[in-house]
Design a protein around this motif. Structure first.
Motif, mmCIF file in Angstrom:
data_model
loop_
_atom_site.group_PDB
_atom_site.id
_atom_site.type_symbol
_atom_site.label_atom_id
_atom_site.label_comp_id
_atom_site.label_asym_id
_atom_site.label_seq_id
_atom_site.Cartn_x
_atom_site.Cartn_y
_atom_site.Cartn_z
ATOM 1 N N LEU A 86 0.807 -1.215 0.000
ATOM 2 C CA LEU A 86 0.000 0.000 0.000
ATOM 3 C C LEU A 86 0.839 1.264 0.000
ATOM 4 O O LEU A 86 0.433 2.286 -0.554
ATOM 5 C CB LEU A 86 -0.940 -0.006 1.215
ATOM 6 C CG LEU A 86 -2.048 -1.063 1.188
ATOM 7 C CD1 LEU A 86 -2.819 -1.056 2.499
ATOM 8 C CD2 LEU A 86 -2.989 -0.826 0.006
ATOM 9 N N SER A 87 1.998 1.229 0.658
ATOM 10 C CA SER A 87 2.842 2.425 0.724
ATOM 11 C C SER A 87 4.272 2.027 1.049
ATOM 12 O O SER A 87 4.525 0.909 1.522
ATOM 13 C CB SER A 87 2.317 3.395 1.788
ATOM 14 O OG SER A 87 2.472 2.842 3.088
ATOM 15 N N ARG A 88 5.201 2.939 0.835
ATOM 16 C CA ARG A 88 6.594 2.679 1.178
ATOM 17 C C ARG A 88 6.772 2.559 2.688
ATOM 18 O O ARG A 88 7.602 1.805 3.168
ATOM 19 C CB ARG A 88 7.481 3.795 0.633
ATOM 20 C CG ARG A 88 7.582 3.813 -0.885
ATOM 21 C CD ARG A 88 8.527 4.905 -1.348
ATOM 22 N NE ARG A 88 8.658 4.922 -2.804
ATOM 23 C CZ ARG A 88 9.402 5.776 -3.482
ATOM 24 N NH1 ARG A 88 10.081 6.723 -2.818
ATOM 25 N NH2 ARG A 88 9.468 5.712 -4.805
ATOM 26 N N PHE A 89 5.971 3.336 3.430
ATOM 27 C CA PHE A 89 6.073 3.294 4.890
ATOM 28 C C PHE A 89 5.672 1.910 5.414
ATOM 29 O O PHE A 89 6.356 1.342 6.271
ATOM 30 C CB PHE A 89 5.181 4.363 5.518
ATOM 31 C CG PHE A 89 5.122 4.281 7.018
ATOM 32 C CD1 PHE A 89 6.180 4.737 7.799
ATOM 33 C CD2 PHE A 89 4.012 3.726 7.650
ATOM 34 C CE1 PHE A 89 6.132 4.646 9.187
ATOM 35 C CE2 PHE A 89 3.959 3.635 9.028
ATOM 36 C CZ PHE A 89 5.019 4.094 9.798
ATOM 37 N N ALA A 92 8.415 -0.560 4.610
ATOM 38 C CA ALA A 92 9.589 -0.387 5.474
ATOM 39 C C ALA A 92 9.317 -0.909 6.884
ATOM 40 O O ALA A 92 10.174 -1.538 7.509
ATOM 41 C CB ALA A 92 9.978 1.086 5.529
ATOM 42 N N LEU A 93 8.106 -0.667 7.391
ATOM 43 C CA LEU A 93 7.734 -1.135 8.731
ATOM 44 C C LEU A 93 7.709 -2.656 8.776
ATOM 45 O O LEU A 93 8.246 -3.270 9.715
ATOM 46 C CB LEU A 93 6.367 -0.567 9.102
ATOM 47 C CG LEU A 93 5.814 -0.981 10.467
ATOM 48 C CD1 LEU A 93 6.743 -0.521 11.591
ATOM 49 C CD2 LEU A 93 4.406 -0.425 10.666
ATOM 50 N N LEU A 94 7.107 -3.278 7.765
ATOM 51 C CA LEU A 94 7.035 -4.733 7.739
ATOM 52 C C LEU A 94 8.423 -5.340 7.580
ATOM 53 O O LEU A 94 8.744 -6.358 8.216
ATOM 54 C CB LEU A 94 6.132 -5.184 6.579
ATOM 55 C CG LEU A 94 5.847 -6.685 6.520
ATOM 56 C CD1 LEU A 94 5.118 -7.141 7.769
ATOM 57 C CD2 LEU A 94 5.030 -7.022 5.281
ATOM 58 N N ASP A 95 9.264 -4.721 6.768
ATOM 59 C CA ASP A 95 10.628 -5.210 6.579
ATOM 60 C C ASP A 95 11.394 -5.207 7.901
ATOM 61 O O ASP A 95 12.106 -6.154 8.229
ATOM 62 C CB ASP A 95 11.345 -4.352 5.543
ATOM 63 C CG ASP A 95 12.754 -4.841 5.272
ATOM 64 O OD1 ASP A 95 12.918 -5.990 4.821
ATOM 65 O OD2 ASP A 95 13.705 -4.079 5.528
ATOM 66 N N ALA A 96 11.213 -4.134 8.676
ATOM 67 C CA ALA A 96 11.891 -4.038 9.972
ATOM 68 C C ALA A 96 11.389 -5.112 10.933
ATOM 69 O O ALA A 96 12.181 -5.744 11.648
ATOM 70 C CB ALA A 96 11.675 -2.655 10.569
ATOM 71 N N LEU A 97 10.072 -5.350 10.935
ATOM 72 C CA LEU A 97 9.505 -6.367 11.823
ATOM 73 C C LEU A 97 9.969 -7.766 11.454
ATOM 74 O O LEU A 97 10.288 -8.580 12.329
ATOM 75 C CB LEU A 97 7.972 -6.290 11.782
ATOM 76 C CG LEU A 97 7.330 -5.070 12.451
ATOM 77 C CD1 LEU A 97 5.832 -5.060 12.217
ATOM 78 C CD2 LEU A 97 7.642 -5.061 13.941
ATOM 79 N N VAL A 98 10.025 -8.045 10.152
ATOM 80 C CA VAL A 98 10.472 -9.361 9.699
ATOM 81 C C VAL A 98 11.928 -9.597 10.074
ATOM 82 O O VAL A 98 12.306 -10.664 10.569
ATOM 83 C CB VAL A 98 10.267 -9.507 8.177
ATOM 84 C CG1 VAL A 98 10.972 -10.763 7.650
ATOM 85 C CG2 VAL A 98 8.782 -9.570 7.852
ATOM 86 N N ARG A 99 12.771 -8.587 9.835
ATOM 87 C CA ARG A 99 14.193 -8.724 10.180
ATOM 88 C C ARG A 99 14.389 -8.938 11.681
ATOM 89 O O ARG A 99 15.281 -9.663 12.101
ATOM 90 C CB ARG A 99 14.962 -7.473 9.743
ATOM 91 C CG ARG A 99 15.091 -7.307 8.239
ATOM 92 C CD ARG A 99 15.783 -5.994 7.896
ATOM 93 N NE ARG A 99 15.839 -5.764 6.468
ATOM 94 C CZ ARG A 99 16.821 -6.203 5.677
ATOM 95 N NH1 ARG A 99 17.831 -6.888 6.207
ATOM 96 N NH2 ARG A 99 16.813 -5.964 4.383
ATOM 97 N N LEU A 100 13.526 -8.321 12.487
ATOM 98 C CA LEU A 100 13.653 -8.415 13.934
ATOM 99 C C LEU A 100 13.100 -9.725 14.481
ATOM 100 O O LEU A 100 13.730 -10.381 15.329
ATOM 101 C CB LEU A 100 12.924 -7.234 14.592
ATOM 102 C CG LEU A 100 12.889 -7.214 16.130
ATOM 103 C CD1 LEU A 100 14.309 -7.049 16.691
ATOM 104 C CD2 LEU A 100 11.973 -6.113 16.622
ATOM 105 N N LEU A 101 11.932 -10.140 13.990
ATOM 106 C CA LEU A 101 11.215 -11.258 14.598
ATOM 107 C C LEU A 101 11.468 -12.613 13.946
ATOM 108 O O LEU A 101 11.410 -13.645 14.627
ATOM 109 C CB LEU A 101 9.704 -10.966 14.571
ATOM 110 C CG LEU A 101 9.249 -9.713 15.326
ATOM 111 C CD1 LEU A 101 7.749 -9.519 15.163
ATOM 112 C CD2 LEU A 101 9.614 -9.826 16.801
ATOM 113 N N ALA A 102 11.728 -12.633 12.648
ATOM 114 C CA ALA A 102 11.876 -13.911 11.948
ATOM 115 C C ALA A 102 12.985 -14.804 12.512
ATOM 116 O O ALA A 102 12.804 -16.014 12.635
ATOM 117 C CB ALA A 102 12.086 -13.671 10.451
ATOM 118 N N PRO A 103 14.165 -14.258 12.877
ATOM 119 C CA PRO A 103 15.235 -15.147 13.364
ATOM 120 C C PRO A 103 15.007 -15.713 14.770
ATOM 121 O O PRO A 103 15.709 -16.630 15.183
ATOM 122 C CB PRO A 103 16.478 -14.234 13.356
ATOM 123 C CG PRO A 103 16.108 -13.045 12.547
ATOM 124 C CD PRO A 103 14.644 -12.879 12.733
#
Length: 250
Positions: A86-89, A92-103
């Motif tokens: 839907l937006s760049r924001f 970016a928010l989802l990318d940060a959450l995935v990088r933080l929580l996925a591992p």
């Protein structure tokens, strides 16, 4: 047709060979039955337990937790993956959450989930969602980004809103890739529900294995393992069949 038959042949021969060797080794007395029972004995015990209402109660509760947890993970993963478009924001928010929580190993969160959701089904479902979410999310996200932008531009030029574009253009285009993610999530969900029931539960297939292990009933330990394997294979076959149907219709 011939290649399909050969594929099925290879799939059957390999496990069959392992089972035959396993049976021969056990029948030859090379391994103590208390350590490793023969496959034929496991099958007999499996059939005996299948006549028990208690077993089907445990089997049903495991399937219930698995179905609810996997369904929620699929819905949430698809919604979040599409929302990132839907937006760049939001991306970016989802990318940060995935990088933080996925591992993070999600099983380490189980004590906290028990404190939050309680000892019963909710904590186990939450653990399944936490672990099975990411394969679906990543599959949806990557597939949505790969959709032909001309299709989206054409839909928007015709007056279609962003949300409607996601529903009418993006989602139909990414279904095969999403199903691939769901297939991986299904395997993860089977493992997670079994582990959760082994760690903290009073019912389910995982609980059955824990009870048998505490009583040193090796034969009874293999029965729930076989059943969760059957569930995983059936789920994998079901999703694979759905993938093939979607590929043919596409």
């Amino acid at each position: 047709m011939t290649q399909t038959m050969m594929g099925w042949g290879r799939l059957c021969i390999s496990p069959l060979f392992v089972l035959v060797v396993w049976e021969v080794v056990c029948r030859a007395g090379l391994i103590e039955p208390q350590l490793l029972p023969a496959p034929s004995d496991i099958v007999v015990r499996l059939l005996e337990q299948a006549a028990s209402a208690e077993f089907w109660g445990n089997f049903g509760i495991t399937l219930y937790r698995l179905a609810i947890g996997l369904s929620l993970a699929v819905v949430l993963g698809v919604v979040l993956g599409l929302a990132a478009q839907l937006s760049r924001f939001s991306a970016a928010l989802l990318d940060a959450l995935v990088r933080l929580l996925a591992p993070i190993p999600k099983i380490a969160l189980y004590p906290a989930l028990i404190l939050i959701f309680g000892f019963e089904n909710a904590s186990k479902v939450a653990l399944i969602v936490a672990d099975a979410l990411f394969p679906v999310l990543m599959a949806t996200w990557s597939a949505a980004r790969a959709v032909d932008r001309k299709l989206i531009w054409s839909a928007r030029a015709a007056g279609t809103s962003n949300l409607a574009c996601l529903w009418k253009v993006t989602l139909p285009s990414i279904v095969p890739t999403v199903l691939a993610g769901v297939r991986v999530a299904g395997v993860i969900a089977c493992v997670v529900v079994f582990l959760a029931e082994m760690i903290a539960s009073t019912d389910g297939l995982g609980h059955m294995l824990t009870v048998a292990a505490r009583a040193y009933r090796t034969l009874d330990m293999f029965v729930p393992l076989v059943w969760i394997c059957i569930v995983g294979l059936a789920l994998n076959w079901l999703i694979g069949t759905l993938q093939r149907v979607v590929d043919r219709s596409g």
